[in-house]
Design a protein around this motif. Structure first.
Motif, PDB file in Angstrom:
ATOM      1  N   LYS A 155      19.845  29.654  41.116  1.00 53.19           N
ATOM      2  CA  LYS A 155      19.096  30.426  42.110  1.00 53.19           C
ATOM      3  C   LYS A 155      20.025  31.406  42.837  1.00 53.19           C
ATOM      4  CE  LYS A 155      16.362  27.929  44.758  1.00 53.19           C
ATOM      5  NZ  LYS A 155      15.916  26.732  45.526  1.00 53.19           N
ATOM      6  N   GLU A 156      21.227  30.925  43.157  1.00 53.88           N
ATOM      7  CA  GLU A 156      22.197  31.777  43.846  1.00 53.88           C
ATOM      8  C   GLU A 156      22.609  32.957  42.962  1.00 53.88           C
ATOM      9  OE1 GLU A 156      26.907  31.388  44.942  1.00 53.88           O
ATOM     10  OE2 GLU A 156      25.656  29.622  45.247  1.00 53.88           O
ATOM     11  N   LEU A 157      22.881  32.688  41.668  1.00 55.17           N
ATOM     12  CA  LEU A 157      23.322  33.749  40.756  1.00 55.17           C
ATOM     13  C   LEU A 157      22.203  34.737  40.441  1.00 55.17           C
ATOM     14  CD1 LEU A 157      25.471  31.619  38.283  1.00 55.17           C
ATOM     15  CD2 LEU A 157      26.309  33.186  40.036  1.00 55.17           C
ATOM     16  N   LEU A 158      20.961  34.268  40.433  1.00 61.09           N
ATOM     17  CA  LEU A 158      19.837  35.155  40.126  1.00 61.09           C
ATOM     18  C   LEU A 158      19.604  36.190  41.214  1.00 61.09           C
ATOM     19  CD1 LEU A 158      17.376  32.592  38.535  1.00 61.09           C
ATOM     20  CD2 LEU A 158      18.213  34.677  37.431  1.00 61.09           C
ATOM     21  N   ARG A 159      20.181  35.970  42.392  1.00 61.13           N
ATOM     22  CA  ARG A 159      20.035  36.951  43.464  1.00 61.13           C
ATOM     23  C   ARG A 159      20.968  38.142  43.253  1.00 61.13           C
ATOM     24  NH1 ARG A 159      20.113  32.132  47.944  1.00 61.13           N
ATOM     25  NH2 ARG A 159      18.131  31.214  47.333  1.00 61.13           N
ATOM     26  N   ARG A 160      21.898  38.011  42.286  1.00 64.58           N
ATOM     27  CA  ARG A 160      22.749  39.138  41.914  1.00 64.58           C
ATOM     28  C   ARG A 160      22.096  39.887  40.763  1.00 64.58           C
ATOM     29  NH1 ARG A 160      28.493  36.244  41.161  1.00 64.58           N
ATOM     30  NH2 ARG A 160      28.492  37.773  39.486  1.00 64.58           N
ATOM     31  N   ILE A 161      22.473  41.139  40.564  1.00 59.57           N
ATOM     32  CA  ILE A 161      21.832  41.940  39.518  1.00 59.57           C
ATOM     33  C   ILE A 161      22.775  42.277  38.366  1.00 59.57           C
ATOM     34  CG2 ILE A 161      20.162  42.962  41.106  1.00 59.57           C
ATOM     35  CD1 ILE A 161      21.910  45.453  41.216  1.00 59.57           C
ATOM     36  N   ASP A 162      24.010  41.785  38.401  1.00 56.67           N
ATOM     37  CA  ASP A 162      24.968  42.153  37.370  1.00 56.67           C
ATOM     38  C   ASP A 162      24.990  41.177  36.203  1.00 56.67           C
ATOM     39  OD1 ASP A 162      26.052  40.380  39.406  1.00 56.67           O
ATOM     40  OD2 ASP A 162      27.907  40.458  38.241  1.00 56.67           O
TER      41      ASP A 162
ATOM     42  N   LYS B 194       8.993  26.334  39.938  1.00 56.10           N
ATOM     43  CA  LYS B 194       7.637  26.843  39.697  1.00 56.10           C
ATOM     44  C   LYS B 194       7.624  28.342  39.360  1.00 56.10           C
ATOM     45  CE  LYS B 194       6.343  22.760  40.894  1.00 56.10           C
ATOM     46  NZ  LYS B 194       6.211  21.745  39.838  1.00 56.10           N
ATOM     47  N   LEU B 195       8.808  28.941  39.178  1.00 54.44           N
ATOM     48  CA  LEU B 195       8.920  30.345  38.794  1.00 54.44           C
ATOM     49  C   LEU B 195       9.846  30.462  37.591  1.00 54.44           C
ATOM     50  CD1 LEU B 195       9.532  31.982  42.299  1.00 54.44           C
ATOM     51  CD2 LEU B 195       7.404  32.081  41.000  1.00 54.44           C
ATOM     52  N   THR B 196       9.608  31.446  36.729  1.00 53.02           N
ATOM     53  CA  THR B 196      10.575  31.723  35.673  1.00 53.02           C
ATOM     54  C   THR B 196      11.800  32.375  36.319  1.00 53.02           C
ATOM     55  OG1 THR B 196       9.787  33.971  35.242  1.00 53.02           O
ATOM     56  CG2 THR B 196       8.687  32.173  34.063  1.00 53.02           C
TER      57      THR B 196
ATOM     58  N   THR C  93      13.565  24.548  32.196  1.00 57.24           N
ATOM     59  CA  THR C  93      14.062  23.666  33.263  1.00 57.24           C
ATOM     60  C   THR C  93      13.971  24.359  34.617  1.00 57.24           C
ATOM     61  OG1 THR C  93      15.607  22.663  31.684  1.00 57.24           O
ATOM     62  CG2 THR C  93      16.043  22.298  34.022  1.00 57.24           C
ATOM     63  N   PHE C  94      14.311  25.649  34.644  1.00 58.69           N
ATOM     64  CA  PHE C  94      14.271  26.385  35.911  1.00 58.69           C
ATOM     65  C   PHE C  94      12.836  26.487  36.429  1.00 58.69           C
ATOM     66  CE2 PHE C  94      14.188  30.073  38.681  1.00 58.69           C
ATOM     67  CZ  PHE C  94      15.352  29.918  39.415  1.00 58.69           C
TER      68      PHE C  94
ATOM     69  N   TYR D  51      11.778  34.702  39.722  1.00 57.31           N
ATOM     70  CA  TYR D  51      12.583  34.351  40.891  1.00 57.31           C
ATOM     71  C   TYR D  51      13.485  35.517  41.287  1.00 57.31           C
ATOM     72  CZ  TYR D  51      15.616  31.707  44.011  1.00 57.31           C
ATOM     73  OH  TYR D  51      16.312  31.269  45.107  1.00 57.31           O
ATOM     74  N   ARG D  52      14.121  36.151  40.281  1.00 57.48           N
ATOM     75  CA  ARG D  52      15.014  37.287  40.573  1.00 57.48           C
ATOM     76  C   ARG D  52      14.236  38.439  41.208  1.00 57.48           C
ATOM     77  NH1 ARG D  52      19.143  39.371  36.186  1.00 57.48           N
ATOM     78  NH2 ARG D  52      20.608  38.285  37.542  1.00 57.48           N
ATOM     79  N   GLN D  53      13.070  38.744  40.663  1.00 56.87           N
ATOM     80  CA  GLN D  53      12.284  39.872  41.172  1.00 56.87           C
ATOM     81  C   GLN D  53      11.853  39.652  42.618  1.00 56.87           C
ATOM     82  OE1 GLN D  53       9.234  40.072  38.203  1.00 56.87           O
ATOM     83  NE2 GLN D  53      10.541  41.134  36.720  1.00 56.87           N
ATOM     84  N   SER D  54      11.706  38.392  43.029  1.00 53.77           N
ATOM     85  CA  SER D  54      11.298  38.124  44.405  1.00 53.77           C
ATOM     86  C   SER D  54      12.409  38.432  45.402  1.00 53.77           C
ATOM     87  CB  SER D  54      10.868  36.665  44.550  1.00 53.77           C
ATOM     88  OG  SER D  54      11.988  35.798  44.451  1.00 53.77           O
ATOM     89  N   PHE D  55      13.643  38.642  44.921  1.00 58.87           N
ATOM     90  CA  PHE D  55      14.767  38.927  45.814  1.00 58.87           C
ATOM     91  C   PHE D  55      15.283  40.354  45.708  1.00 58.87           C
ATOM     92  CE2 PHE D  55      14.942  34.355  45.991  1.00 58.87           C
ATOM     93  CZ  PHE D  55      15.357  34.114  47.293  1.00 58.87           C
TER      94      PHE D  55
END
Length: 544
Positions: free
Chosen positions: A497-504, A531-533, A525-526, A537-541
């Motif tokens: 979740k923490e890494l998905l908030r980055r875009i690189d 409850k999100l792919t 698993t994620f 999850y990334r798009q929400s941030f």
């Protein structure tokens, strides 16, 4: 190394930008791929082009070099930053270092000094790239070995080499096998091929195509599955599905009817499919497969395809009650925790669940349930550094112990006492090493946090803190409130979740960084956890 590194030059003065662009960067294997007049322009270009190095001025309009460096450190942490500045003040250099800058050079720049700094940077990039390539090579080898390891795991289930429940769950997690739904069942599939005059496909190729058809239908129905090739033209399919308004047997029946039609229509194959009983424990896979294969073999000489479901009433030697694996797990955990109250309660529950509360229960029935229970208990005790012989003076085989009692009630009293004595001995054994458990668990939690991208097993962690796996597993759950596998999954999902908030980073790269080689398994698993792919999850941030 012969690889070229891509560089961007950022300066608000045209003459300086062009002057730096004309520098002989090729000698360092650097290629200028972008020129920008300020930090915002640079970030816009970086969204469209891969960059390894950014050479930037500090004082620029709209977004200066320090702000740009901070943004790069957050969104592109792999990029090296070199600042060329006319400011000698310490505060600028300090801010630059805090923003993740690799080099801070003063204008007017000395070309020799610039060359030395860039050569130093090239060596650093070479080292990082070599390490990354070695890691990628290792991960590729690991990913290539997964299919064979998964086959071996499911093959061992069919051969009755049953692991203890927690061990089975750990192996499935390690092998990235997704089977966490409610119901478990096995199918045995025999496919026979009609002769084709053109001989366009071999039987092996047809079986591979049939397997693809089966897996396509199962995936479309959201049924977790694993297909294991057995003898020529025969498959064992492990099925795991959730509860719906339709019964699991009915749901599987409809699904395999479609599969039979598809195989016959696309490949001209005749499919005989046996479907075993549906259970609520993954440790029931061997029973379900034996049933599936038995019913499949009865109809092997049929001229037409067909699906045949196991009916317990068809066989007198198959008992009515399912083996209570979930109760067995709770009983063994209670014994190994040294919890006398729970061990007594769960043994009574086990006894009742097996239907052993009748004096009319015959010896084969008693042995059918008690032998696997005490075999598994003996194995757990051995992992815990104990044994039946040292704690209860009981010598295996267990059959001889049971046969010495004249009535079932006498056996029950003796087994109650045996369970109680073993639990008491284990509690004393646990007390001896209790003082070290807290620090051991903290050490393991720290290790997991720092090595989340690696394969981590319970046995490895137990070795790390010099405890036997069984005792460590129990103490870990006492300290954290959850078992080791669930805690490992929690840590990896939170890191993801923490890494998905980055875009690189790409999604599959994040999966690998948190220990998942199979990108599909990571995504599944994620989603189960959040409850999100991962993409949702990334798009929400993401904000622009």
């Amino acid at each position: 190394m012969n690889d070229t590194y891509k560089m961007m030059i950022v300066d608000d003065e045209f003459e300086i930008r062009e002057g730096l662009n004309s520098f002989y960067w090729e000698r360092f294997q650097f290629q200028v791929v972008g020129l920008a007049a300020n930090g915002k322009q640079a970030l816009d270009l970086m969204q469209r082009s891969d960059v390894d190095i950014v050479l930037t001025d500090i004082k620029m309009p709209i977004m200066d070099g320090i702000e740009l460096s901070r943004a790069i450190s957050v969104h592109y942490p792999h990029v090296k930053i070199v600042i060329l500045s006319g400011y000698k003040e310490f505060s600028y250099a300090r801010d630059a270092l805090q923003a993740g800058v690799s080099e801070y050079l003063l204008k007017p720049v000395d070309l020799k000094h610039l060359g030395e700094s860039m050569m130093k940077l090239k060596h650093l990039l070479d080292t990082e790239r070599q390490s990354s390539q070695k890691l990628q090579s290792y991960e590729n080898q690991l990913a290539n070995s997964l299919p064979a390891a998964r086959d071996h795991f499911f093959q061992s289930l069919l051969e009755d080499l049953l692991p203890e429940y927690h061990e089975a769950k750990e192996k499935m997690s390690l092998l990235e096998i997704e089977m966490n739904a409610t119901y478990y069942c096995c199918a045995a599939v025999k496919i026979q091929w009609r002769d084709q005059p053109d001989g366009s496909l071999t039987d092996a190729n047809k079986l591979a195509k049939a397997t693809t058809i089966i897996e396509r239908h199962l995936e479309a129905s959201q049924c977790h599955s694993y297909t294991l090739k057995r003898k020529a033209g025969e498959l064992a399919i492990f099925l795991n599905l959730n509860a719906t308004t339709v019964s699991p047997r009915k749901s599987l029946s409809l699904l395999f009817d479609h599969i039979i039609v598809a195989i016959e229509g696309e490949l001209g194959g005749r499919s005989i499919i046996g479907l075993g009983e549906v259970y609520q424990s993954l440790l029931s896979f061997p029973d379900s497969y034996k049933q599936a294969r038995s019913i499949m073999e009865r109809h092997i000489f049929r001229e037409r395809s067909g699906l045949f479901q196991w009916d317990p009433a068809d066989s007198l030697h198959m008992e009515r009650k399912e083996y209570p694996y979930s109760v067995e797990t709770k009983l063994l955990d209670a014994v190994l925790e040294g919890n006398s109250g729970n061990s007594t309660m769960y043994f009574q529950h086990f006894w009742d669940s097996c239907g052993l509360d009748s004096e009319h229960a015959e010896l084969p029935l008693v042995l059918r349930y008690l032998t696997p229970l005490f075999t598994m208990l003996e194995r757990r005790l051995d992992l815990h550094g104990a044994s039946f012989e040292t704690m209860a003076n009981l010598h295996m085989p267990f059959t001889e112990y049971v046969e010495q009692f004249q009535t079932l009630s006498q056996l029950k009293i003796a087994l109650d006492r045996l369970i109680s004595d073993i639990t008491l001995h284990i509690r004393k054994l646990n007390d001896v090493v209790q003082t070290t458990s807290h620090s051991a668990v903290q050490q393991v939690k720290k290790y997991i946090e720092e090595h989340s991208s690696e394969k981590i097993t319970l046995n490895q962690m137990a070795d790390l803190v010099y405890l036997n796996p069984s005792y460590f597993s129990i103490q870990f759950k006492k300290e954290t409130g959850i078992n080791f596998i669930d805690y490992l999954k929690y840590c990896r999902m939170e890191k993801a979740k923490e890494l998905l908030r980055r875009i690189d980073l790409k999604v599959y790269e994040i999966g690998e960084l948190v220990g998942y080689q199979d990108r599909k398994y990571f995504a599944t698993t994620f989603k189960s956890y959040t409850k999100l792919t991962p993409l949702e999850y990334r798009q929400s941030f993401i904000t622009y």
